[in-house]
Design a protein around this motif. Structure first.
Motif, PDB file in Angstrom:
ATOM      1  N   TRP A  59       0.835  -1.206   0.000  1.00 23.23           N
ATOM      2  CA  TRP A  59       0.000   0.000   0.000  1.00 23.23           C
ATOM      3  C   TRP A  59       0.874   1.262   0.000  1.00 23.23           C
ATOM      4  O   TRP A  59       0.657   2.188  -0.783  1.00 23.23           O
ATOM      5  N   ASN A  60       1.878   1.294   0.873  1.00 21.14           N
ATOM      6  CA  ASN A  60       2.773   2.451   0.941  1.00 21.14           C
ATOM      7  C   ASN A  60       3.559   2.616  -0.356  1.00 21.14           C
ATOM      8  O   ASN A  60       3.804   3.728  -0.807  1.00 21.14           O
ATOM      9  N   ASN A 119       1.307   4.133  -3.100  1.00 24.04           N
ATOM     10  CA  ASN A 119       0.885   5.501  -2.792  1.00 24.04           C
ATOM     11  C   ASN A 119       1.982   6.538  -2.983  1.00 24.04           C
ATOM     12  O   ASN A 119       1.713   7.734  -2.924  1.00 24.04           O
ATOM     13  N   GLU A 150      -2.213   9.197  -5.582  1.00 22.89           N
ATOM     14  CA  GLU A 150      -3.106   9.198  -4.431  1.00 22.89           C
ATOM     15  C   GLU A 150      -4.331   8.349  -4.758  1.00 22.89           C
ATOM     16  O   GLU A 150      -4.951   8.530  -5.800  1.00 22.89           O
TER      17      GLU A 150
END
Ligand SMILES: Cc1cc2nc3c(=O)[nH]c(=O)nc-3n(C[C@H](O)[C@H](O)[C@H](O)COP(=O)(O)OP(=O)(O)OC[C@H]3O[C@@H](n4cnc5c(N)ncnc54)[C@H](O)[C@@H]3O)c2cc1C
Length: 75
Positions: A66-67, A70, A74
């Motif tokens: 996820w990080n 991102n 966004e």
């Protein structure tokens, strides 16, 4: 002179090229389509981003993944 010649610019190849560049390697990416991104390519129409090759969803329960994604966009 390149360290890697990468054929295609889909998700796999662009992530690989990105990581290799960060590691100080030089990459040549070859793509036969007129755009990068492979099947997840988006085009903008009237301010809306549309998947040209069909809708994609993204899901993960892995915080590291996820990080990672991102950092690029966004969600
Ligand atoms: C309609 C649709 C919906 C999908 N939905 C999801 C989803 O919801 N979630 C999900 O996780 N996955 C989904 N997928 C799958 C996802 O698109 C793929 O897993 C991922 O994009 C594949 O990335 P890739 O880098 O392996 O290949 P691709 O995205 O196929 O990219 C390969 C690239 O290499 C180029 N190429 C190939 N051969 C050559 C050559 N000889 N010379 C130059 N360039 C070349 C191609 O033109 C292309 O741009 C979907 C796929 C489609 C089609």
């Amino acid at each position: 002179m390149y360290d890697y010649v990468i054929v295609g610019s889909g998700l796999f190849c662009v992530v690989f090229a990105h990581e290799m560049k960060k590691a100080g390697r030089k990459c040549l990416v070859l793509e036969r389509r007129t755009h990068v991104g492979g099947n997840v390519y988006c085009e903008e129409k009237e301010g809306i981003r549309i998947h040209r090759y069909g809708a994609h969803i993204f899901h993960t329960s892995n915080k590291k993944v996820w990080n990672y994604v991102n950092q690029f966009v966004e969600f």
